[in-house]
Enzyme design. Structure first.
Site, PDB file in Angstrom:
ATOM      1  CE  LYS A 126      -4.412   1.077   0.194  1.00  0.00           C
ATOM      2  NZ  LYS A 126      -5.604   0.365  -0.294  1.00  0.00           N
ATOM      3  CG  ASP A 166      -7.322   3.411  -0.940  1.00  0.00           C
ATOM      4  OD1 ASP A 166      -7.906   2.325  -0.856  1.00  0.00           O
ATOM      5  OD2 ASP A 166      -7.314   4.229   0.009  1.00  0.00           O
TER       6      ASP A 166
END
Ligand code: NDP
Length: 453
Positions: A126, A166
Protein backbone atom coordinates in the site's frame (compact mmCIF):
# COMPACT_ATOMS: atom_id res chain seq x y z
CA UNK A 1 -7.41 -12.05 25.31
CA UNK A 2 -4.92 -14.96 25.22
CA UNK A 3 -1.43 -14.56 26.71
CA UNK A 4 0.01 -14.93 23.21
CA UNK A 5 -2.06 -12.04 21.81
CA UNK A 6 -1.34 -9.93 24.90
CA UNK A 7 2.41 -10.36 24.48
CA UNK A 8 2.28 -9.88 20.71
CA UNK A 9 0.30 -6.65 21.06
CA UNK A 10 2.66 -5.31 23.73
CA UNK A 11 5.54 -5.84 21.30
CA UNK A 12 3.64 -4.36 18.34
CA UNK A 13 2.77 -1.24 20.34
CA UNK A 14 6.31 -0.81 21.66
CA UNK A 15 7.86 -1.19 18.21
CA UNK A 16 5.27 0.86 16.31
CA UNK A 17 4.29 3.72 18.62
CA UNK A 18 1.61 6.23 17.54
CA UNK A 19 0.12 3.87 14.96
CA UNK A 20 -3.32 3.06 16.45
CA UNK A 21 -4.88 1.88 13.17
CA UNK A 22 -2.02 -0.58 12.64
CA UNK A 23 -2.41 -1.89 16.21
CA UNK A 24 -6.16 -2.30 15.62
CA UNK A 25 -5.69 -4.25 12.38
CA UNK A 26 -3.05 -6.55 13.90
CA UNK A 27 -5.13 -7.16 17.02
CA UNK A 28 -8.20 -8.17 15.05
CA UNK A 29 -6.23 -10.67 12.96
CA UNK A 30 -4.21 -12.03 15.91
CA UNK A 31 -7.42 -12.78 17.86
CA UNK A 32 -8.68 -14.93 14.98
CA UNK A 33 -5.34 -16.63 14.42
CA UNK A 34 -5.13 -17.96 17.97
CA UNK A 35 -7.50 -20.69 16.71
CA UNK A 36 -5.11 -21.75 13.94
CA UNK A 37 -1.86 -21.30 15.86
CA UNK A 38 -3.10 -23.80 18.46
CA UNK A 39 -3.44 -26.44 15.74
CA UNK A 40 -0.24 -25.54 13.85
CA UNK A 41 2.72 -25.11 16.23
CA UNK A 42 5.02 -24.74 13.19
CA UNK A 43 3.47 -21.32 12.46
CA UNK A 44 4.35 -20.29 16.03
CA UNK A 45 7.88 -21.70 16.02
CA UNK A 46 8.67 -20.19 12.60
CA UNK A 47 7.27 -16.83 13.83
CA UNK A 48 5.07 -16.50 10.76
CA UNK A 49 2.69 -13.87 12.16
CA UNK A 50 5.56 -11.95 13.76
CA UNK A 51 7.23 -11.84 10.33
CA UNK A 52 4.04 -10.81 8.49
CA UNK A 53 3.66 -7.87 10.89
CA UNK A 54 7.06 -6.48 9.89
CA UNK A 55 6.96 -4.90 6.41
CA UNK A 56 9.50 -6.40 3.99
CA UNK A 57 10.38 -2.84 3.00
CA UNK A 58 9.15 0.70 3.74
CA UNK A 59 9.95 3.49 1.29
CA UNK A 60 9.50 7.09 2.44
CA UNK A 61 10.31 10.00 0.19
CA UNK A 62 10.02 13.73 -0.47
CA UNK A 63 7.54 14.88 -3.12
CA UNK A 64 8.27 18.50 -4.11
CA UNK A 65 6.00 20.24 -6.66
CA UNK A 66 5.02 23.76 -7.73
CA UNK A 67 1.45 25.03 -7.33
CA UNK A 68 -0.45 27.32 -9.72
CA UNK A 69 0.78 30.40 -7.84
CA UNK A 70 4.40 29.36 -8.41
CA UNK A 71 4.88 28.38 -4.77
CA UNK A 72 6.96 25.31 -3.89
CA UNK A 73 5.01 22.66 -1.99
CA UNK A 74 6.39 19.59 -0.25
CA UNK A 75 4.47 16.43 0.52
CA UNK A 76 5.55 13.07 1.85
CA UNK A 77 5.34 9.91 -0.27
CA UNK A 78 5.20 6.32 1.00
CA UNK A 79 5.17 2.78 -0.28
CA UNK A 80 4.85 -0.13 2.14
CA UNK A 81 5.98 -3.41 0.57
CA UNK A 82 4.44 -5.67 3.16
CA UNK A 83 4.61 -9.27 1.94
CA UNK A 84 5.61 -10.94 -1.33
CA UNK A 85 5.24 -14.61 -0.36
CA UNK A 86 2.52 -15.35 -2.94
CA UNK A 87 3.15 -12.73 -5.63
CA UNK A 88 4.36 -9.21 -6.41
CA UNK A 89 3.33 -6.51 -3.91
CA UNK A 90 -0.13 -5.24 -4.84
CA UNK A 91 -2.30 -2.57 -3.28
CA UNK A 92 -3.59 0.95 -3.80
CA UNK A 93 -2.20 4.44 -3.42
CA UNK A 94 -4.11 6.84 -1.16
CA UNK A 95 -3.84 10.63 -1.49
CA UNK A 96 -5.45 12.24 1.56
CA UNK A 97 -4.19 14.71 4.19
CA UNK A 98 -4.68 12.08 6.93
CA UNK A 99 -2.19 9.67 5.32
CA UNK A 100 0.66 8.62 7.59
CA UNK A 101 2.87 5.59 8.15
CA UNK A 102 0.50 3.86 10.58
CA UNK A 103 -2.55 4.16 8.33
CA UNK A 104 -0.65 2.80 5.34
CA UNK A 105 0.80 -0.05 7.40
CA UNK A 106 -2.68 -1.07 8.53
CA UNK A 107 -3.89 -0.99 4.92
CA UNK A 108 -0.86 -2.95 3.66
CA UNK A 109 -1.29 -5.54 6.42
CA UNK A 110 -4.99 -6.03 5.57
CA UNK A 111 -4.08 -6.25 1.90
CA UNK A 112 -1.87 -9.32 2.46
CA UNK A 113 -4.84 -11.38 3.69
CA UNK A 114 -7.30 -9.88 1.21
CA UNK A 115 -5.11 -10.63 -1.79
CA UNK A 116 -4.59 -14.18 -0.61
CA UNK A 117 -8.36 -14.67 -0.34
CA UNK A 118 -8.87 -13.69 -4.00
CA UNK A 119 -7.04 -16.92 -5.03
CA UNK A 120 -4.86 -14.81 -7.39
CA UNK A 121 -1.03 -14.62 -7.04
CA UNK A 122 -0.64 -11.20 -5.41
CA UNK A 123 1.38 -10.13 -2.37
CA UNK A 124 0.39 -7.15 -0.24
CA UNK A 125 1.41 -3.49 -0.36
CA UNK A 126 0.00 0.00 0.00
CA UNK A 127 1.20 3.52 -0.48
CA UNK A 128 0.25 7.12 -0.96
CA UNK A 129 0.80 10.64 0.22
CA UNK A 130 -0.56 13.30 2.56
CA UNK A 131 -1.30 15.33 -0.61
CA UNK A 132 -4.93 16.49 -0.81
CA UNK A 133 -6.26 16.50 -4.40
CA UNK A 134 -9.40 18.33 -3.22
CA UNK A 135 -9.47 21.90 -4.53
CA UNK A 136 -6.37 21.40 -6.70
CA UNK A 137 -6.37 22.14 -10.44
CA UNK A 138 -5.75 19.35 -12.96
CA UNK A 139 -2.31 20.90 -13.61
CA UNK A 140 -1.40 20.80 -9.93
CA UNK A 141 -2.55 17.18 -9.61
CA UNK A 142 -0.48 16.29 -12.68
CA UNK A 143 2.68 17.96 -11.40
CA UNK A 144 2.26 16.29 -8.03
CA UNK A 145 1.72 12.85 -9.63
CA UNK A 146 4.78 13.31 -11.85
CA UNK A 147 6.97 14.21 -8.88
CA UNK A 148 5.56 11.29 -6.85
CA UNK A 149 6.25 8.82 -9.66
CA UNK A 150 9.74 10.20 -10.32
CA UNK A 151 10.79 8.55 -7.06
CA UNK A 152 8.33 5.63 -6.86
CA UNK A 153 9.35 4.30 -10.29
CA UNK A 154 12.65 3.00 -8.89
CA UNK A 155 10.84 0.67 -6.54
CA UNK A 156 7.96 -0.77 -8.59
CA UNK A 157 7.51 -2.84 -11.75
CA UNK A 158 5.08 -5.36 -13.25
CA UNK A 159 6.85 -8.28 -11.51
CA UNK A 160 7.82 -6.40 -8.34
CA UNK A 161 5.09 -4.09 -7.12
CA UNK A 162 1.93 -3.01 -8.94
CA UNK A 163 0.06 -0.08 -7.28
CA UNK A 164 -3.58 0.90 -7.98
CA UNK A 165 -6.02 3.58 -6.77
CA UNK A 166 -7.61 4.18 -3.37
CA UNK A 167 -9.03 7.28 -1.66
CA UNK A 168 -8.13 10.34 -3.75
CA UNK A 169 -6.57 8.28 -6.53
CA UNK A 170 -8.93 7.57 -9.43
CA UNK A 171 -8.63 7.37 -13.21
CA UNK A 172 -7.17 10.89 -13.55
CA UNK A 173 -4.34 10.27 -11.08
CA UNK A 174 -3.55 6.77 -12.43
CA UNK A 175 -3.25 8.34 -15.91
CA UNK A 176 -0.72 10.95 -14.77
CA UNK A 177 1.24 8.37 -12.76
CA UNK A 178 1.33 5.91 -15.66
CA UNK A 179 2.43 8.61 -18.13
CA UNK A 180 5.37 9.58 -15.96
CA UNK A 181 6.43 5.96 -15.36
CA UNK A 182 6.36 5.29 -19.10
CA UNK A 183 8.41 8.38 -19.85
CA UNK A 184 11.10 7.69 -17.25
CA UNK A 185 11.42 3.93 -17.85
CA UNK A 186 10.76 3.99 -21.58
CA UNK A 187 8.50 0.97 -21.34
CA UNK A 188 4.78 0.38 -21.77
CA UNK A 189 3.93 -2.15 -19.12
CA UNK A 190 1.22 -3.14 -16.64
CA UNK A 191 2.89 -1.39 -13.70
CA UNK A 192 -0.36 0.11 -12.39
CA UNK A 193 -3.93 -1.16 -12.42
CA UNK A 194 -7.06 0.93 -12.83
CA UNK A 195 -5.68 2.17 -16.17
CA UNK A 196 -7.84 3.74 -18.87
CA UNK A 197 -9.44 1.32 -21.32
CA UNK A 198 -7.48 2.71 -24.27
CA UNK A 199 -4.13 2.05 -22.64
CA UNK A 200 -4.30 -1.35 -20.97
CA UNK A 201 -7.12 -1.04 -18.43
CA UNK A 202 -9.68 -3.74 -17.74
CA UNK A 203 -13.41 -3.43 -18.18
CA UNK A 204 -15.21 -3.54 -14.80
CA UNK A 205 -12.11 -2.41 -12.79
CA UNK A 206 -13.73 0.90 -11.76
CA UNK A 207 -16.90 -0.93 -10.78
CA UNK A 208 -15.25 -3.93 -9.13
CA UNK A 209 -14.98 -2.98 -5.45
CA UNK A 210 -18.56 -1.73 -5.17
CA UNK A 211 -20.02 -4.53 -7.28
CA UNK A 212 -18.02 -7.07 -5.29
CA UNK A 213 -19.26 -5.76 -1.93
CA UNK A 214 -22.86 -6.20 -3.11
CA UNK A 215 -22.15 -9.66 -4.55
CA UNK A 216 -20.68 -10.56 -1.17
CA UNK A 217 -23.82 -9.29 0.61
CA UNK A 218 -25.98 -11.32 -1.79
CA UNK A 219 -23.90 -14.43 -1.02
CA UNK A 220 -24.34 -13.85 2.72
CA UNK A 221 -28.09 -13.37 2.25
CA UNK A 222 -28.15 -16.59 0.20
CA UNK A 223 -27.13 -18.54 3.31
CA UNK A 224 -30.53 -17.49 4.76
CA UNK A 225 -32.36 -18.13 1.48
CA UNK A 226 -32.78 -14.40 0.93
CA UNK A 227 -31.76 -12.04 -1.91
CA UNK A 228 -31.05 -8.32 -2.35
CA UNK A 229 -34.49 -7.83 -3.94
CA UNK A 230 -36.44 -5.15 -2.05
CA UNK A 231 -33.72 -4.52 0.55
CA UNK A 232 -33.24 -0.98 1.85
CA UNK A 233 -29.56 -0.09 2.12
CA UNK A 234 -27.48 2.56 3.88
CA UNK A 235 -24.36 3.53 1.92
CA UNK A 236 -21.66 5.93 3.14
CA UNK A 237 -19.19 7.77 0.92
CA UNK A 238 -19.85 8.98 -2.60
CA UNK A 239 -16.58 8.06 -4.27
CA UNK A 240 -15.63 5.12 -6.44
CA UNK A 241 -16.72 2.35 -4.08
CA UNK A 242 -19.99 4.00 -2.99
CA UNK A 243 -21.08 4.85 -6.55
CA UNK A 244 -20.77 1.30 -7.87
CA UNK A 245 -22.21 -0.16 -4.68
CA UNK A 246 -25.34 1.90 -5.32
CA UNK A 247 -25.38 0.79 -8.97
CA UNK A 248 -25.20 -2.92 -8.11
CA UNK A 249 -27.83 -2.53 -5.35
CA UNK A 250 -30.12 -1.14 -8.07
CA UNK A 251 -29.21 -3.99 -10.47
CA UNK A 252 -30.18 -6.56 -7.84
CA UNK A 253 -33.50 -4.89 -6.99
CA UNK A 254 -32.52 -3.11 -3.78
CA UNK A 255 -32.81 0.54 -2.75
CA UNK A 256 -29.98 2.78 -1.44
CA UNK A 257 -31.24 5.69 0.68
CA UNK A 258 -28.05 7.42 1.84
CA UNK A 259 -24.72 8.66 0.46
CA UNK A 260 -22.16 11.01 2.01
CA UNK A 261 -18.89 12.88 1.84
CA UNK A 262 -16.66 14.18 4.60
CA UNK A 263 -18.91 17.23 5.11
CA UNK A 264 -22.28 15.54 5.45
CA UNK A 265 -24.79 13.01 4.17
CA UNK A 266 -28.10 12.89 2.36
CA UNK A 267 -31.08 10.72 3.21
CA UNK A 268 -33.41 10.10 0.27
CA UNK A 269 -36.35 8.01 1.44
CA UNK A 270 -37.54 7.41 -2.14
CA UNK A 271 -34.18 5.83 -2.99
CA UNK A 272 -31.29 6.84 -5.22
CA UNK A 273 -32.45 5.78 -8.69
CA UNK A 274 -30.30 5.60 -11.84
CA UNK A 275 -30.86 9.20 -12.82
CA UNK A 276 -29.87 10.41 -9.35
CA UNK A 277 -26.82 8.14 -9.41
CA UNK A 278 -25.79 9.70 -12.71
CA UNK A 279 -26.07 13.10 -11.03
CA UNK A 280 -23.81 11.90 -8.17
CA UNK A 281 -21.22 10.52 -10.61
CA UNK A 282 -21.10 13.77 -12.51
CA UNK A 283 -20.99 15.81 -9.29
CA UNK A 284 -18.13 13.77 -7.81
CA UNK A 285 -16.10 12.61 -10.82
CA UNK A 286 -16.41 15.59 -13.16
CA UNK A 287 -17.45 18.71 -11.24
CA UNK A 288 -15.78 17.52 -8.02
CA UNK A 289 -18.50 19.18 -5.89
CA UNK A 290 -19.99 18.42 -2.47
CA UNK A 291 -22.84 15.97 -1.75
CA UNK A 292 -24.96 18.79 -0.30
CA UNK A 293 -25.82 19.72 -3.91
CA UNK A 294 -27.85 16.50 -4.16
CA UNK A 295 -30.38 17.91 -1.69
CA UNK A 296 -30.42 21.23 -3.57
CA UNK A 297 -31.42 19.35 -6.72
CA UNK A 298 -33.71 16.66 -5.26
CA UNK A 299 -35.95 18.48 -2.81
CA UNK A 300 -37.31 15.39 -1.08
CA UNK A 301 -33.79 14.45 0.11
CA UNK A 302 -32.57 15.69 3.49
CA UNK A 303 -28.98 16.89 3.92
CA UNK A 304 -27.36 16.69 7.36
CA UNK A 305 -23.88 18.16 7.97
CA UNK A 306 -21.52 15.80 9.80
CA UNK A 307 -20.22 16.79 13.21
CA UNK A 308 -16.82 15.09 13.64
CA UNK A 309 -17.07 15.50 17.43
CA UNK A 310 -20.48 13.84 17.78
CA UNK A 311 -20.68 10.51 19.60
CA UNK A 312 -22.43 8.88 16.66
CA UNK A 313 -23.02 9.38 12.94
CA UNK A 314 -26.72 9.96 12.13
CA UNK A 315 -26.22 8.31 8.71
CA UNK A 316 -26.24 4.94 10.50
CA UNK A 317 -29.41 5.79 12.43
CA UNK A 318 -32.07 4.98 9.81
CA UNK A 319 -34.29 1.93 9.39
CA UNK A 320 -32.89 -0.41 6.74
CA UNK A 321 -31.86 -4.01 6.03
CA UNK A 322 -28.25 -3.67 4.87
CA UNK A 323 -25.33 -1.31 5.47
CA UNK A 324 -22.44 -0.74 3.07
CA UNK A 325 -19.80 1.48 4.73
CA UNK A 326 -17.81 2.74 1.73
CA UNK A 327 -15.93 5.85 2.92
CA UNK A 328 -13.05 5.29 5.34
CA UNK A 329 -11.64 3.52 8.42
CA UNK A 330 -13.46 3.59 11.76
CA UNK A 331 -16.55 5.30 10.38
CA UNK A 332 -18.80 2.95 12.42
CA UNK A 333 -18.10 3.15 16.15
CA UNK A 334 -19.79 1.23 18.95
CA UNK A 335 -22.73 3.69 19.10
CA UNK A 336 -23.22 3.50 15.34
CA UNK A 337 -23.13 -0.31 15.45
CA UNK A 338 -25.74 -0.26 18.25
CA UNK A 339 -27.91 2.12 16.19
CA UNK A 340 -27.65 -0.13 13.12
CA UNK A 341 -28.75 -3.15 15.16
CA UNK A 342 -31.57 -1.17 16.81
CA UNK A 343 -32.81 -0.16 13.35
CA UNK A 344 -33.05 -3.78 12.24
CA UNK A 345 -29.94 -4.00 10.04
CA UNK A 346 -28.90 -7.62 9.64
CA UNK A 347 -26.35 -7.37 6.78
CA UNK A 348 -23.13 -5.31 6.90
CA UNK A 349 -20.83 -5.64 3.90
CA UNK A 350 -17.72 -3.47 4.18
CA UNK A 351 -16.68 -1.70 0.97
CA UNK A 352 -14.21 0.45 2.91
CA UNK A 353 -11.15 -0.91 4.70
CA UNK A 354 -11.66 -1.45 8.46
CA UNK A 355 -14.67 0.90 8.63
CA UNK A 356 -15.86 -0.61 11.94
CA UNK A 357 -14.06 -0.22 15.28
CA UNK A 358 -13.25 -3.35 17.30
CA UNK A 359 -16.13 -2.56 19.71
CA UNK A 360 -18.54 -2.25 16.77
CA UNK A 361 -17.35 -5.53 15.25
CA UNK A 362 -17.85 -7.29 18.58
CA UNK A 363 -21.45 -6.07 18.71
CA UNK A 364 -22.12 -7.44 15.20
CA UNK A 365 -20.51 -10.77 16.10
CA UNK A 366 -22.45 -11.02 19.39
CA UNK A 367 -25.74 -10.47 17.57
CA UNK A 368 -24.69 -12.95 14.86
CA UNK A 369 -25.79 -10.73 11.98
CA UNK A 370 -24.36 -11.29 8.49
CA UNK A 371 -21.18 -9.27 8.89
CA UNK A 372 -18.69 -9.31 5.99
CA UNK A 373 -15.38 -7.67 6.99
CA UNK A 374 -13.61 -5.47 4.43
CA UNK A 375 -10.76 -7.82 3.64
CA UNK A 376 -13.34 -10.27 2.25
CA UNK A 377 -16.22 -8.03 1.14
CA UNK A 378 -14.15 -5.41 -0.71
CA UNK A 379 -11.65 -7.81 -2.30
CA UNK A 380 -13.41 -7.48 -5.66
CA UNK A 381 -11.35 -4.39 -6.52
CA UNK A 382 -7.99 -6.03 -6.15
CA UNK A 383 -9.33 -9.23 -7.72
CA UNK A 384 -10.13 -7.36 -10.94
CA UNK A 385 -6.77 -5.61 -10.65
CA UNK A 386 -5.31 -9.13 -10.71
CA UNK A 387 -7.39 -9.84 -13.81
CA UNK A 388 -6.09 -6.60 -15.34
CA UNK A 389 -2.51 -7.83 -14.73
CA UNK A 390 -3.37 -11.16 -16.38
CA UNK A 391 -4.86 -9.40 -19.41
CA UNK A 392 -1.79 -7.12 -19.68
CA UNK A 393 0.52 -10.15 -19.61
CA UNK A 394 -1.50 -11.78 -22.39
CA UNK A 395 -1.75 -8.47 -24.29
CA UNK A 396 -5.42 -9.19 -24.63
CA UNK A 397 -8.66 -7.85 -23.12
CA UNK A 398 -11.70 -9.76 -21.91
CA UNK A 399 -15.27 -8.56 -22.49
CA UNK A 400 -17.32 -6.86 -19.80
CA UNK A 401 -19.36 -10.04 -19.25
CA UNK A 402 -16.24 -12.20 -18.96
CA UNK A 403 -14.69 -9.95 -16.29
CA UNK A 404 -17.97 -9.49 -14.41
CA UNK A 405 -18.56 -13.27 -14.36
CA UNK A 406 -15.04 -13.86 -13.08
CA UNK A 407 -15.58 -11.17 -10.39
CA UNK A 408 -18.86 -12.79 -9.28
CA UNK A 409 -17.14 -16.20 -9.18
CA UNK A 410 -14.24 -14.84 -7.13
CA UNK A 411 -16.61 -13.20 -4.63
CA UNK A 412 -18.48 -16.49 -4.33
CA UNK A 413 -15.23 -18.34 -3.75
CA UNK A 414 -14.10 -15.82 -1.09
CA UNK A 415 -17.49 -16.20 0.58
CA UNK A 416 -17.20 -20.00 0.56
CA UNK A 417 -13.67 -19.86 1.97
CA UNK A 418 -14.91 -17.66 4.83
CA UNK A 419 -17.88 -19.90 5.61
CA UNK A 420 -15.95 -23.18 5.37
CA UNK A 421 -12.97 -21.88 7.36
CA UNK A 422 -15.18 -20.42 10.10
CA UNK A 423 -16.96 -23.80 10.35
CA UNK A 424 -13.70 -25.76 10.40
CA UNK A 425 -12.33 -23.69 13.27
CA UNK A 426 -15.50 -24.02 15.35
CA UNK A 427 -16.99 -20.54 14.85
CA UNK A 428 -19.75 -21.02 12.26
CA UNK A 429 -21.06 -17.80 10.69
CA UNK A 430 -18.06 -15.77 11.90
CA UNK A 431 -16.79 -14.19 8.66
CA UNK A 432 -14.05 -12.34 10.57
CA UNK A 433 -12.37 -15.58 11.62
CA UNK A 434 -13.13 -17.10 8.22
CA UNK A 435 -11.44 -14.26 6.32
CA UNK A 436 -8.46 -13.86 8.65
CA UNK A 437 -7.65 -17.57 8.85
CA UNK A 438 -8.54 -18.29 5.22
CA UNK A 439 -6.25 -15.50 4.02
CA UNK A 440 -3.45 -16.38 6.45
CA UNK A 441 -2.96 -20.09 5.70
CA UNK A 442 -1.88 -19.71 2.06
CA UNK A 443 0.60 -16.96 2.92
CA UNK A 444 1.90 -18.83 5.98
CA UNK A 445 2.44 -22.10 4.06
CA UNK A 446 4.23 -20.20 1.27
CA UNK A 447 6.50 -18.54 3.83
CA UNK A 448 7.30 -21.94 5.36
CA UNK A 449 8.23 -23.26 1.89
CA UNK A 450 10.49 -20.28 1.14
CA UNK A 451 12.60 -20.34 4.31
CA UNK A 452 13.56 -17.51 6.63
CA UNK A 453 13.75 -14.57 4.21
P1 NDP B 1 -12.77 7.89 -3.11
O1 NDP B 1 -11.70 8.87 -2.87
O2 NDP B 1 -13.27 7.65 -4.47
O3 NDP B 1 -14.03 8.22 -2.18
C1 NDP B 1 -13.91 8.31 -0.80
C2 NDP B 1 -15.24 8.77 -0.23
O4 NDP B 1 -15.20 8.66 1.19
C3 NDP B 1 -15.55 10.22 -0.54
O5 NDP B 1 -16.93 10.40 -0.57
C4 NDP B 1 -14.93 10.93 0.68
O6 NDP B 1 -15.49 12.21 0.94
C5 NDP B 1 -15.28 9.96 1.77
N1 NDP B 1 -14.28 10.08 2.85
C6 NDP B 1 -12.94 9.90 2.73
N2 NDP B 1 -12.33 10.10 3.90
C7 NDP B 1 -13.30 10.44 4.76
C8 NDP B 1 -13.32 10.78 6.12
N3 NDP B 1 -12.18 10.81 6.84
N4 NDP B 1 -14.52 11.05 6.70
C9 NDP B 1 -15.67 11.00 5.97
N5 NDP B 1 -15.71 10.69 4.67
C10 NDP B 1 -14.56 10.42 4.09
O7 NDP B 1 -12.21 6.52 -2.44
P2 NDP B 1 -12.72 5.02 -2.69
O8 NDP B 1 -14.17 5.00 -2.94
O9 NDP B 1 -11.80 4.40 -3.67
O10 NDP B 1 -12.39 4.37 -1.27
C11 NDP B 1 -13.35 4.30 -0.22
C12 NDP B 1 -12.96 3.20 0.76
O11 NDP B 1 -12.91 1.95 0.07
C13 NDP B 1 -11.58 3.36 1.42
O12 NDP B 1 -11.62 2.83 2.73
C14 NDP B 1 -10.69 2.49 0.54
O13 NDP B 1 -9.52 2.06 1.21
C15 NDP B 1 -11.65 1.33 0.28
N6 NDP B 1 -11.31 0.49 -0.87
C16 NDP B 1 -11.19 1.03 -2.13
C17 NDP B 1 -10.90 0.22 -3.20
C18 NDP B 1 -10.87 0.74 -4.59
O14 NDP B 1 -10.79 -0.10 -5.51
N7 NDP B 1 -10.96 2.03 -4.83
C19 NDP B 1 -10.62 -1.22 -3.01
C20 NDP B 1 -10.86 -1.71 -1.67
C21 NDP B 1 -11.17 -0.86 -0.64
P3 NDP B 1 -14.65 13.54 0.55
O15 NDP B 1 -14.72 13.61 -0.95
O16 NDP B 1 -15.35 14.64 1.24
O17 NDP B 1 -13.25 13.31 1.06
Amino acid sequence: MSDYVKQLMAEVKAKNPSEPEFHQAVFEVAESLVLVLEKHPEYRSEKILERIIEPERVILFRVPWVDDQGEVRINRGFRIEMNSAIGPYKGGLRFHPSVNLGILKFLAFEQVFKNSLTTLPMGGGKGGSDFDPKGKSDGEVMRFCQSFMSELQRHIGPNTDVPAGDIGVGGREIGFLFGQYKKLRNEFTGVLTGKGLNWGGSLIRPEATGYGAVYFAAEMLGTKNKTMEGKTCLVSGSGNVAQYTIEKILDLGGKAVTTSDSNGYIYDEEGIDREKLKFIMNLKNVRRGRIKEYADKYKNAVYTPLDPNAAFNPLWDHKADCAFPSATQNEINENDAANLLKNGIYVVSEGANMPTTIEGVNLFLDKKILYGPGKAANAGGVAVSGLEMAQNSMRFGWTREEVDNRLAMIMKSIHNTCVETADKFGTPGNYVNGANIGGFIKVADSMLDQGIV
